[in-house]
Design an enzyme around this catalytic site. Structure first.
Site, short mmCIF file in Angstrom:
data_model
loop_
_atom_site.label_atom_id
_atom_site.label_comp_id
_atom_site.label_asym_id
_atom_site.label_seq_id
_atom_site.Cartn_x
_atom_site.Cartn_y
_atom_site.Cartn_z
N CYS A 173 0.83 -1.21 0.00
CA CYS A 173 0.00 0.00 0.00
C CYS A 173 0.86 1.26 0.00
O CYS A 173 1.70 1.46 0.88
CB CYS A 173 -0.92 -0.02 1.22
SG CYS A 173 -1.87 1.48 1.34
N ARG A 176 0.07 4.47 2.98
CA ARG A 176 0.15 4.13 4.40
C ARG A 176 0.49 5.28 5.33
O ARG A 176 0.47 5.13 6.54
CB ARG A 176 1.19 3.01 4.60
CG ARG A 176 0.63 1.65 4.37
CD ARG A 176 1.68 0.61 4.58
NE ARG A 176 2.59 0.49 3.45
CZ ARG A 176 3.76 -0.13 3.52
NH1 ARG A 176 4.17 -0.65 4.66
NH2 ARG A 176 4.53 -0.23 2.45
N TRP A 347 -8.81 5.80 -0.07
CA TRP A 347 -9.40 6.46 -1.24
C TRP A 347 -8.56 6.13 -2.45
O TRP A 347 -7.44 5.61 -2.32
CB TRP A 347 -9.55 7.96 -1.04
CG TRP A 347 -8.31 8.65 -0.57
CD1 TRP A 347 -7.26 9.05 -1.32
CD2 TRP A 347 -8.01 9.01 0.78
NE1 TRP A 347 -6.31 9.63 -0.53
CE2 TRP A 347 -6.75 9.62 0.77
CE3 TRP A 347 -8.69 8.87 2.00
CZ2 TRP A 347 -6.15 10.10 1.92
CZ3 TRP A 347 -8.08 9.34 3.14
CH2 TRP A 347 -6.83 9.95 3.09
N GLU A 352 -5.29 3.91 -10.40
CA GLU A 352 -6.00 2.64 -10.20
C GLU A 352 -7.23 2.57 -11.10
O GLU A 352 -7.54 1.53 -11.67
CB GLU A 352 -6.43 2.50 -8.73
CG GLU A 352 -5.29 2.31 -7.78
CD GLU A 352 -5.77 2.31 -6.34
OE1 GLU A 352 -6.38 1.31 -5.92
OE2 GLU A 352 -5.55 3.32 -5.65
#
Ligand SMILES: Cc1cc2nc3c(=O)[nH]c(=O)nc-3n(C[C@H](O)[C@H](O)[C@H](O)COP(=O)(O)OP(=O)(O)OC[C@H]3O[C@@H](n4cnc5c(N)ncnc54)[C@H](O)[C@@H]3O)c2cc1C
Ligand SMILES: Cc1cc2nc3c(=O)[nH]c(=O)nc-3n(C[C@H](O)[C@H](O)[C@H](O)COP(=O)(O)O)c2cc1C
Length: 1214
Positions: A173, A176, A347, A352
């Site tokens: 991720c 983070r 979010w 993506e």
């Protein structure tokens, strides 16, 4: 801490959604033939797959862009790190291979316990309680639970900690940096599919937050049997996603990634509309039972329709995407437990949606059509049409999300934030496990900072892990039978829940914790905090704590924090708020130190220490801090200043790229905490509501999210109304913040704002179980251990010419006392007999005032069989006679509150009298004027409404407690440890600006009237900030006009006794005393003797009303001795003490600054710094009595100011 160590390579590869086994050759492999992170630094030579080996030393990680090197120590520093396993070998790196999802392992209770132990160690360390009694007993509890049931339950605070940590440990991720800011919904009590669905709807609503996305996780019950036969599962890969339908020609309508799951839904009976944008239903299975599916209410799903800022045709593509990316198929592994049903959201990062969902060849695959519309040559790779089109799709996505104010982050900002996160983690944790392959964005990779950063990949628990799709592992109970179709709209659900059980619905909405903390000296804040607790308790999981009883290490795990606190001393916290304040200041200090180190600016300017913060208002707001940083940089290197400004501008721009979410700079330890403060105070004091305001700013500086500006309740003007307005506003904002809809519970809560919770029907005097002694009764009521004393001597200190009475009392305790000069004694006073009698004569519902009775309140408890009513003892008022209750336990002399007047109005039989009271209740200006002009006690109010006959029990329940009064101790235990002396200025005044009735201070006149051998109850209150230094050679400057001399008498006797038993020469003591006239020169003879003995080096007297002499205050005396004082403080290590009324203390401080400025030749800034350092070194001491002296003058002027300020600020006083 169990973990698996894996190696990582630095290479941009696409992140595949299916397994990929190709060998990936990195530049480093090409060069060196070994994987850079699996080489000799960390591995033995002959490593085999899955071989367990020891991790020995720090791993060097280089940033190839700036050439900086860093070390990852985390993997080797964590406890019980004995092994790791890796898929890689010396010959082959497999780190781009997607993890094979697993069902999770079947764990023995020993294995669970091992992980639980290691997790709980981490948890208790985080709250600084490792190896404490609580830690040990928690481990024992877990062991017992495991032995009995094969599993155990994590407490919500532990799970909240674990869920955040699992995010922190998520190697893939990039977002983070926000890991502390996660709302955790712990749904342990949910046991049905329907309950799961409702919780997930709550999650979507909370997280979507009208586009201002908030990170959240919902966690259902953990696996309870090794086989997973009772697992809870969310079958959807994401909570919100679009269906995909395979057409007969092999093409897909909708999202190809969801074809398999769409088919599962249809097999379960779902009847799709069959469009390209059908939202899939939620499919859940609870307790291993058959799955059920539920249509998501459209009104809670937010979608963004795509358009391009420059290409109008883009809109015609009809593209859209949902705002909330909520992954719902991962397993949380925490404390040995496997939570198989979770839903987690952050979010979106633009790529993506734009790169992966829209442009991947196996997803919507729009790239070519976009390129064609753009008129690009799609026949040749060399035209880079793919890259050009991809950029425009990304622009369209970011543009459309920004247009709709929906949170999204672009990949450049995300990359910079991640670099900052790596830096933070490196400092605070020694490393940050990261999967380079996933972290590097899917476009423009080498343009982002993360591309050039080496990363270490290893796996730490708690973790989020992939798991097999539920439809592949579910054990069907009823072969072939289809589950029933559930289609509810949200409103219907709400209605159904309402009918099924009120209790159940309460459990649902009460997942959000509200912690209410108060600090109080005289009980008002406590009373307000409890009222707030009742209101919030209707809707939230509300708990009320005194700050001194609160485990402040839990503050980081709070969700909603409401503070109700007064200010005491001279802008300081009440005694029961001191430790809490210290803890917060300590946190802030550590944060700032850390920031300063990070900015490489340590030592450039002095940071206020926790001690200084406690004593001053010098807390820097972030904007001040920001300016300070700028000016620091400006005054250092020009290059770094430019760089710093550039960074700040970038951070500002990141703020807007994460629309509406808190800024990245503000990820402080309290970033998960929403808060608001109600500050009680009096504008008669120079530092009005200082403690509440300070706490408000500190919470903000620690990253907390302020829901409402601090509200200051002014005792001088409209306190009660200010509280009610704030309570109602904060309730409204909190419900909105946590997306709680208007429902029955909220309506019930709102009723609390207007109703008197106590009625004649719900309060009574009952028969007592047992009758305590007065001392025990007082001890129980005030939660204090009392000392019984007898009066040995009580004498007037002034002579006949004195125009005020100050008395000296010598008290003998029945035990040896432990106190120090500077400490206070708390006195439990009695109300004057005549006022008590007048009140008792008006009460109804009581025939014998001298019979012990127990005040009782009716409690209503909701049970599954209905509401049960019981009578319970009043928690503050013990079983004593009604006369004692009104004499010793209740405050009947402070003018009644509007709440009490409201009741008294109902107890009048004459409507005119009731009307008279109602006017005061409804018009706060009239109430304030009435209160301050007449300052009426209860008996006077009752005299004004002769037909009013209040109900004895209800009146007792409505009145505030009679608070103990404090007196500075005027003796030392070195003379006699059983004796306490006090110096008491007797309060007597006439109301109505000196024209009205004579009023007598409760405690000072009680003490004045005590005759030798009378008994009284007291307790010691420590005042360590006002102690004398240990070293008797240290010079002291003592400033105490009037009864402010009280503690100094203790000081000089203490020095005298110390000098007797010491070979050291006592240091000089300068005493500055002030009085109206010579007749009030307190302890005159004693001072004379001590001057002769050399204990006092100088005793100076200022007279303010001596006939024939010009008016002089202590401040002027200080000026006379300016040079001497400056020398004592700047070069002789002297201590400065001020005691007495608050205004005087403020003026003395100003004067001292002026003196030092002149005699030490300091600038204004140097003087300020010097004063701060005096406080920091504990050499500047204040003991503030309040404003009891000069009360009426101070009251009147400050009331006028308060009124004016409110009028000027446009606030209505009514
Ligand atoms: C830490 C500390 C140490 C203290 N040490 C000492 C000490 O050593 N010696 C000492 O004498 N006191 C000391 N005090 C003050 C003391 O605690 C009491 O406040 C004081 O004795 C008055 O209490 P009371 O019960 O007699 O008056 P109360 O019944 O409490 O009445 C006082 C109140 O009456 C009102 N009032 C007073 N004068 C007027 C006026 N002229 N017009 C209108 N309203 C008025 C004000 O509201 C005032 O607050 C100390 C206070 C503190 C907090
Ligand atoms: C000794 C003393 C000192 C006080 N100091 C301050 C102060 O510095 N600033 C302020 O705003 N109020 C000050 N106050 C007023 C209190 O904050 C106010 O009375 C408040 O309503 C008390 O609330 P509590 O009952 O919760 O303690 C002081 C009151 C006393 C008695």
């Amino acid at each position: 801490m169990s973990k698996i160590f894996n190696c990582c390579v630095k290479k941009e590869v696409s992140k595949m959604e299916s397994d990929k086994t190709d060998f990936i050759e990195t530049p480093e492999l090409k060069q060196n033939g070994v994987c850079p992170f699996s080489c000799d630094k960390v591995l033995d030579k002959h490593v085999k797959p899955n071989l367990k080996i020891k991790v020995p030393q720090p791993l060097k990680l280089k940033n190839h862009l700036v050439g900086e090197e860093n070390y990852d120590n985390l993997h080797s520093h964590l406890e019980d790190v004995t092994s790791f396993s890796t898929k890689c070998s010396e010959a082959m790196c497999q780190s781009s291979i997607m993890d094979t999802p697993s069902r999770g392992d079947a764990r023995t209770t020993d294995e669970i316990y091992r992980d639980a132990k290691s997790f709980l160690h981490e948890y208790f360390s985080s709250i600084r309680r490792q190896n404490s009694e609580a830690h040990i007993s928690r481990l024992q509890e877990v062991e017992r639970e495991l032995r009995a049931s094969g599993t155990y339950n994590l407490k919500t605070c532990e799970l909240v900690f674990g869920a955040k940590l699992a995010w922190r440990n998520s190697t893939r991720c990039i977002g983070r940096i926000q890991w502390k800011k996660l709302q955790v919904f712990h749904c342990q009590e949910v046991s049905t599919a329907r309950g799961m669905f409702e919780a997930l709807c709550d999650h979507i609503k909370y997280a979507t937050n009208r586009g201002n996305i908030r990170s959240a996780i919902t966690i259902f019950r953990q696996r309870t049997d090794a086989a997973g036969a009772h697992d809870y599962r969310v079958w959807n890969p994401q909570l919100i996603s679009y269906a995909g339908y395979r057409e007969p020609d092999g093409t897909v309508l909708g999202d190809p990634a969801r074809v398999e799951f769409t088919e599962v839904c249809m097999k379960l009976g779902w009847k799709p509309p069959r469009t390209a944008w059908d939202i899939l239903p939620i499919v859940v299975s609870a307790d291993g039972k058959e799955p059920e599916y539920f249509e998501l209410p459209r009104e809670i799903i937010m979608e963004v329709h795509m358009e391009h800022p420059n290409y109008p045709w883009f809109r015609d593509l009809g593209l859209r995407w949902y705002a909330l990316p909520a992954v719902s198929n991962m397993r949380l592994d925490c404390g040995g437990l496997q939570f198989t049903a979770t839903a987690f959201n952050g979010w979106y990062m633009g790529t993506e949606i734009a790169c992966r969902n829209f442009c991947d060849a196996n997803r919507l695959d729009i790239l070519e059509s976009v390129a064609m519309k753009m008129g690009l040559d799609t026949n040749s790779y060399v035209s880079l049409w793919k890259d050009k089109a991809l950029v425009e799709v990304n622009i369209a996505v970011l543009h459309s999300f920004h247009r709709d104010n929906v949170s999204i982050v672009d990949h450049h900002s995300a990359s910079e934030q991640f670099m900052k996160h790596l830096d933070n983690e490196s400092r605070s944790r020694g490393g940050c496990p990261s999967d380079w392959i996933w972290i590097v964005p899917p476009m423009s990779s080498s343009l982002t900072a993360v591309f050039h950063q080496e990363m270490a990949l290893y796996y730490i628990k708690p973790s989020y892990d992939y798991q097999e799709p539920a439809w592949k592992t579910h054990q069907w109970k009823t072969e072939g039978e289809k589950p029933r179709h559930r289609k509810f709209h949200f409103k219907q659900i709400a209605r159904a829940v309402k009918f099924t059980s009120k209790l159940f619905s309460q459990a649902l909405s009460k997942r959000i914790k509200a912690t209410i903390l108060y600090a109080t000296e005289t009980g008002k804040s406590e009373q307000y905090a409890k009222e707030l607790g009742t209101i919030f308790g209707h809707v939230f999981n509300a708990q009320v704590f005194c700050m001194s009883d609160y485990d402040f290490f839990s503050i980081e795990h709070e969700t909603l924090l409401l503070i109700v606190t007064s200010t005491f001393g001279n802008g300081e916290p009440p005694a029961n708020g001191v430790d809490f304040a210290n803890h917060l200041y300590q946190m802030l200090y550590s944060e700032r130190k850390n920031q300063d180190e990070q900015n490489d600016s340590a030592g450039i300017s002095k940071l206020p220490t926790p001690k200084t913060l406690m004593r001053t208002t010098s807390i820097m707001t972030p904007s001040i801090e920001y300016k300070r940083q700028l000016s620091r940089m400006e005054s250092s290197k020009v290059g770094s200043f430019v760089e710093f400004k550039r960074q700040l501008t970038r951070l500002e721009s990141n703020k807007s790229s994460i629309a509406g979410t808190s800024s990245v700079e503000n990820i402080g330890p309290l970033s998960n905490v929403c808060y608001s403060v109600f500050a009680l105070g009096s504008s008669a004091y120079p530092k009005f509501c200082n403690f509440g305001k300070t706490i408000d700013r500190v919470l903000e500086d620690l990253g907390g999210e302020r829901l409402l500006d601090v509200s200051c309740g002014d005792e001088m003007c409209g306190l009660e109304q200010q509280f009610r307005t704030w309570a109602s506003d904060i309730f409204h904002v909190a419900c909105e913040t946590f997306c709680l809809d208007e429902n029955d519970m909220i309506k019930d809560a709102k009723k609390e704002f207007s109703k008197i919770p106590l009625t004649e029907e719900t309060v009574r005097f009952g028969r007592p179980d047992n009758v305590p002694t007065i001392k025990t009764a007082l001890e129980n009521a005030f939660k204090k251990q009392l000392i019984s004393c007898t009066v040995k001597e009580n004498k007037n200190l002034g002579d006949v010419t004195a125009d005020r009475t100050t008395v000296f009392l010598d008290l003998e305790a029945n035990v040896k006392l432990k106190y120090e000069p500077g400490d206070h004694v708390g006195v439990m006073a009695c109300n004057r007999k005549e006022i008590v009698d007048e009140v008792l004569n008006r009460l109804k519902g009581i025939d014998n005032y001298d019979k012990p009775l127990q005040l009782q309140l009716m409690k209503e408890t909701l049970t599954p069989t209905g509401a049960i009513k019981t009578w319970e003892k009043h928690e503050r008022i013990p079983a004593v006679t009604v006369r004692d209750i009104f004499t010793r336990f209740l405050d009947i002399t402070t003018p009644p509150s509007t709440k009490l007047l409201k009741y008294l109005a109902t107890a009048c039989t004459d409507q005119n009298e009731a009307e008279y009271l109602r006017i005061l209740i409804e018009d706060s200006t009239k109430y304030d004027d009435w209160r301050h002009h007449y300052y009426p006690h209860l008996a006077e109010v009752l005299a004004a409404v002769p037909t009013c006959r209040p109900h004895a029990a209800l009146l007792a329940a409505l009145l505030p407690p009679l608070q103990p009064r404090f007196y500075s101790i005027s003796s030392t235990p070195l003379v006699d440890p059983t004796r306490i002396h006090v110096t008491v200025a007797v309060v007597v005044y006439k109301t109505q600006n000196g024209e009205g009735a004579t009023h007598y201070g409760v405690c000072s006149t009680y003490l004045q009237n005590l005759t030798p051998n009378s008994e009284l109850f007291v307790f010691i209150r420590r005042a360590p900030s006002f102690y004398m230094p240990q070293d008797i050679s240290v010079p002291l400057i003592l400033v105490g006009p009037g009864s402010g001399i009280a503690p100094f008498r203790g000081f000089w006797h203490h020095r005298r006794m110390q000098a007797k038993s010491s070979t050291q020469k006592p240091g000089p003591i300068l005493l500055f005393f002030g009085a109206r006239n010579r007749g009030m020169d307190l302890y005159k003879d004693e001072k004379q003797k001590l001057l002769q003995r050399g204990i006092l080096s100088k005793s100076l007297l200022a007279l303010s009303r001596e006939k024939g002499e010009s008016k002089k205050h202590v401040q002027a005396l200080l000026e006379d001795e300016g040079e001497h004082i400056t020398r004592m403080l700047t070069s002789e290590g002297g201590h400065f003490y001020v005691c007495g009324d608050c205004k005087m203390a403020e003026e003395v401080q100003h004067k001292l600054k002026a003196i030092i400025k002149v005699h030490a030749n300091y600038t204004d800034e140097e003087v300020e710094d010097f004063l701060l350092s005096l406080m920091d070194e504990n050499r500047y001491h204040e003991d503030i009595f309040g404003i009891t002296l000069r009360t009426s003058i101070v009251h009147n002027t400050s009331r006028e100011t308060a009124k004016r300020t409110r009028l000027e600020s446009g606030q209505s006083i009514t």
